[in-house]
Design an enzyme around this catalytic site. Structure first.
Site, PDB file in Angstrom:
ATOM      1  N   CYS A   1       8.118   6.573  23.284  1.00  0.00           N
ATOM      2  CA  CYS A   1       8.871   6.210  22.070  1.00  0.00           C
ATOM      3  C   CYS A   1       7.975   5.608  20.989  1.00  0.00           C
ATOM      4  O   CYS A   1       8.390   5.503  19.834  1.00  0.00           O
ATOM      5  CB  CYS A   1       9.972   5.220  22.415  1.00  0.00           C
ATOM      6  SG  CYS A   1      11.141   5.847  23.612  1.00  0.00           S
TER       7      CYS A   1
ATOM      8  N   HIS B   1      12.285   1.286  16.024  1.00  0.00           N
ATOM      9  CA  HIS B   1      12.645   2.297  17.014  1.00  0.00           C
ATOM     10  C   HIS B   1      14.094   2.053  17.414  1.00  0.00           C
ATOM     11  O   HIS B   1      14.486   0.930  17.727  1.00  0.00           O
ATOM     12  CB  HIS B   1      11.718   2.188  18.219  1.00  0.00           C
ATOM     13  CG  HIS B   1      12.175   2.998  19.385  1.00  0.00           C
ATOM     14  ND1 HIS B   1      12.494   4.325  19.270  1.00  0.00           N
ATOM     15  CD2 HIS B   1      12.392   2.666  20.688  1.00  0.00           C
ATOM     16  CE1 HIS B   1      12.893   4.782  20.443  1.00  0.00           C
ATOM     17  NE2 HIS B   1      12.842   3.793  21.320  1.00  0.00           N
TER      18      HIS B   1
ATOM     19  N   ASN C   1      18.840   7.303  21.113  1.00  0.00           N
ATOM     20  CA  ASN C   1      17.391   7.095  21.194  1.00  0.00           C
ATOM     21  C   ASN C   1      16.694   8.459  21.228  1.00  0.00           C
ATOM     22  O   ASN C   1      16.790   9.169  22.221  1.00  0.00           O
ATOM     23  CB  ASN C   1      17.095   6.285  22.457  1.00  0.00           C
ATOM     24  CG  ASN C   1      15.610   5.998  22.645  1.00  0.00           C
ATOM     25  OD1 ASN C   1      14.762   6.563  21.959  1.00  0.00           O
ATOM     26  ND2 ASN C   1      15.308   5.127  23.596  1.00  0.00           N
TER      27      ASN C   1
HETATM   28  O1  UT7 Z   1      13.138   3.694  24.172  1.00  0.00           O
HETATM   29  C1  UT7 Z   1      12.460   2.639  24.759  1.00  0.00           C
HETATM   30  C2  UT7 Z   1      12.992   2.093  25.929  1.00  0.00           C
HETATM   31  N1  UT7 Z   1      14.383   2.039  26.195  1.00  0.00           N
HETATM   32  C3  UT7 Z   1      15.070   0.935  25.942  1.00  0.00           C
HETATM   33  O2  UT7 Z   1      14.604   0.061  25.245  1.00  0.00           O
HETATM   34  C4  UT7 Z   1      16.400   0.756  26.621  1.00  0.00           C
HETATM   35  C5  UT7 Z   1      16.487  -0.636  27.179  1.00  0.00           C
HETATM   36  N2  UT7 Z   1      17.660  -0.964  27.962  1.00  0.00           N
HETATM   37  C6  UT7 Z   1      18.921  -0.947  27.453  1.00  0.00           C
HETATM   38  O3  UT7 Z   1      19.154  -0.568  26.320  1.00  0.00           O
HETATM   39  C7  UT7 Z   1      20.030  -1.505  28.322  1.00  0.00           C
HETATM   40  O4  UT7 Z   1      19.464  -2.170  29.418  1.00  0.00           O
HETATM   41  C8  UT7 Z   1      21.016  -0.420  28.841  1.00  0.00           C
HETATM   42  C9  UT7 Z   1      21.877   0.067  27.681  1.00  0.00           C
HETATM   43  C10 UT7 Z   1      20.269   0.723  29.479  1.00  0.00           C
HETATM   44  C11 UT7 Z   1      21.970  -1.026  29.861  1.00  0.00           C
HETATM   45  O5  UT7 Z   1      22.673  -2.125  29.303  1.00  0.00           O
HETATM   46  P1  UT7 Z   1      22.733  -3.518  30.087  1.00  0.00           P
HETATM   47  O6  UT7 Z   1      23.589  -4.401  29.311  1.00  0.00           O
HETATM   48  O7  UT7 Z   1      21.314  -3.947  30.345  1.00  0.00           O
HETATM   49  O8  UT7 Z   1      23.478  -3.124  31.408  1.00  0.00           O
HETATM   50  P2  UT7 Z   1      22.965  -3.218  32.913  1.00  0.00           P
HETATM   51  O9  UT7 Z   1      21.925  -2.207  33.193  1.00  0.00           O
HETATM   52  O10 UT7 Z   1      22.647  -4.643  33.212  1.00  0.00           O
HETATM   53  O11 UT7 Z   1      24.281  -2.817  33.682  1.00  0.00           O
HETATM   54  C12 UT7 Z   1      25.475  -3.615  33.590  1.00  0.00           C
HETATM   55  C13 UT7 Z   1      26.574  -2.879  34.321  1.00  0.00           C
HETATM   56  C14 UT7 Z   1      26.166  -2.397  35.705  1.00  0.00           C
HETATM   57  O12 UT7 Z   1      27.275  -2.555  36.563  1.00  0.00           O
HETATM   58  P3  UT7 Z   1      27.369  -3.849  37.546  1.00  0.00           P
HETATM   59  O13 UT7 Z   1      26.143  -3.792  38.399  1.00  0.00           O
HETATM   60  O14 UT7 Z   1      27.406  -5.036  36.648  1.00  0.00           O
HETATM   61  O15 UT7 Z   1      28.648  -3.595  38.270  1.00  0.00           O
HETATM   62  C15 UT7 Z   1      25.903  -0.939  35.524  1.00  0.00           C
HETATM   63  O16 UT7 Z   1      26.099  -0.196  36.700  1.00  0.00           O
HETATM   64  O17 UT7 Z   1      26.950  -1.702  33.596  1.00  0.00           O
HETATM   65  C16 UT7 Z   1      26.923  -0.571  34.498  1.00  0.00           C
HETATM   66  N3  UT7 Z   1      26.582   0.593  33.702  1.00  0.00           N
HETATM   67  C17 UT7 Z   1      27.504   1.322  33.060  1.00  0.00           C
HETATM   68  N4  UT7 Z   1      28.847   1.208  32.988  1.00  0.00           N
HETATM   69  C18 UT7 Z   1      29.510   2.105  32.240  1.00  0.00           C
HETATM   70  C19 UT7 Z   1      25.357   1.134  33.465  1.00  0.00           C
HETATM   71  N5  UT7 Z   1      25.469   2.205  32.681  1.00  0.00           N
HETATM   72  C20 UT7 Z   1      26.797   2.350  32.418  1.00  0.00           C
HETATM   73  C21 UT7 Z   1      27.552   3.259  31.654  1.00  0.00           C
HETATM   74  N6  UT7 Z   1      28.890   3.098  31.593  1.00  0.00           N
HETATM   75  N7  UT7 Z   1      26.967   4.274  30.964  1.00  0.00           N
END
Ligand code: UT7
Length: 337
Positions: free
Chosen positions: A121, A261, A291
């Site tokens: 990225c 980004h 993204n």
């Molecule tokens: O391009 C350069 C690099 N990329 C980035 O910079 C991306 C960086 N990361 C992020 O943007 C975020 O971490 C995400 C958007 C990927 C995830 O958001 P988050 O608030 O960090 O969520 P999480 O990974 O901590 O997950 C929270 C919950 C989990 O469930 P439990 O364990 O709390 O029951 C996940 O399983 O959300 C769940 N989850 C979803 N639920 C519904 C993960 N993806 C989804 C989804 N829909 N698509």
């Protein structure tokens, strides 16, 4: 880290930008029909409403070539003028020849030296710095720097933690020296390979050559530890902004527009808070495109310029973060004509 620009190099400006986004719009509601997710979750956790997906017969090179044509048109240059053609991408059409060579052939840039750059990225800002060095040193007069991705082809459409995040598209910039002290003022770039396993596509290279097993085990798709990547993205992008301001003796209030980004609206809010910038200074289009990796920051710059958000003599700060890890910030004084 890179050192400040040597005094004996020419000033280099972005003299034209262009972008191309595929027609097909994929909404959060469509994703909710494919995996266990909701529009509400995606909007609240990422700020994304929709993304663009390339057509089946549309490749990274096609999108790159169209963005390049639009950038050349806005710069008033022809393909013959291009001395360097660089494509930053993680989704090249094939391992080789480079996507840059394919684009060269498509647009007829026969005088260009062509190669691809891999910095995920962060690729466009790394490419911008390479182009700046080529033009600044006088090696070439005109450089065409492209960020282009077909992320949909490395997306695991059954993995809800990644498939909602990415989209396809391309952006391009033409660089030339116009002799005055404006244009690209400084760049701060960094890398940390020790954290590479937090965001990767493990299969398909020399470590895990393509086989029935790698395909079966979905090793050709993006694997990401989202929460960890999020934290590093906020820290590294905020520090890159601060380091750039310190190097130039500027405060955040003197910056007219920040073009980050577009990985997640929450990341951008956290950066704004850390560096003391108001959100209206941040240009955001993650809601429309998700993204798009190496294309993200140049597509956003092109849209900001065309929308009149970036005006003559504005100080514009581009800031990126990606797999590797890689990150960086580049400060421009925007110059029209
Ligand atoms: O391009 C350069 C690099 N990329 C980035 O910079 C991306 C960086 N990361 C992020 O943007 C975020 O971490 C995400 C958007 C990927 C995830 O958001 P988050 O608030 O960090 O969520 P999480 O990974 O901590 O997950 C929270 C919950 C989990 O469930 P439990 O364990 O709390 O029951 C996940 O399983 O959300 C769940 N989850 C979803 N639920 C519904 C993960 N993806 C989804 C989804 N829909 N698509």
């Amino acid at each position: 880290m890179l050192h400040p620009r040597p005094a004996n190099t020419r000033a280099v400006s972005i003299v034209g930008t262009g972008s191309y986004m595929p027609e097909r719009v994929m909404t959060n509601h469509e994703l909710a029909d494919m995996v266990d997710t909701t529009d509400e979750w995606i909007v609240s956790r990422t700020g994304m409403h929709e993304r663009r997906i390339a057509a089946d017969g549309e490749f990274t090179s096609d999108m790159a070539a169209e963005a390049a044509r639009r950038a050349m048109e806005s710069a008033g240059v022809t393909a013959d003028d291009i001395g360097l053609l660089l494509v930053s991408t993680s989704t090249p059409d094939m391992s080789f020849p480079s996507t840059a060579c394919l684009v060269q052939d498509m647009i007829g840039a026969e005088n260009a030296v062509c190669f691809d750059l891999s910095a995920a990225c962060s690729g466009f800002l790394y490419g911008l710095e390479v182009g700046q060095q080529f033009v600044g040193s006088g090696s070439v007069e005109t450089a065409l720097i492209i960020g282009a991705e077909k992320m949909s082809c490395i997306t695991d459409w059954s993995d809800r933690s990644t498939c909602v995040l990415f989209g396809d598209g391309a952006g391009a910039a033409v660089l030339q020296s116009r002799g005055a002290k404006h244009g690209i003022l400084t760049s701060v770039l960094g890398s940390d390979g020790s954290l590479g396993d937090l965001l990767m596509v493990p299969g398909g290279g020399s470590r895990e050559p393509t086989s029935a097993d790698t395909v079966k085990n979905k090793r050709h798709y993006i694997k990401m530890m989202g929460r960890e990547v999020f934290k590093h993205a906020v820290t590294n992008m905020s520090e890159a902004v601060t380091a750039t301001l310190d190097r130039c003796g500027l405060t955040i209030d003197e910056i007219d527009c920040i073009i980050p980004h577009q990985a997640n609206a929450r990341i951008l809010q956290a950066i704004a808070q850390r560096v003391g910038a108001s959100m209206d200074k941040m240009f955001i289009n993650v809601d429309k495109y998700g993204n798009t990796s190496a294309a993200s920051v140049i597509v956003a710059l092109d849209e900001a310029v065309r929308a009149g958000r970036v005006k003559n003599h504005d100080l514009v700060l581009l800031v990126v973060f990606g797999a590797g890890f890689t990150w960086g910030a580049t400060l421009l004084e925007w110059f029209e004509g």
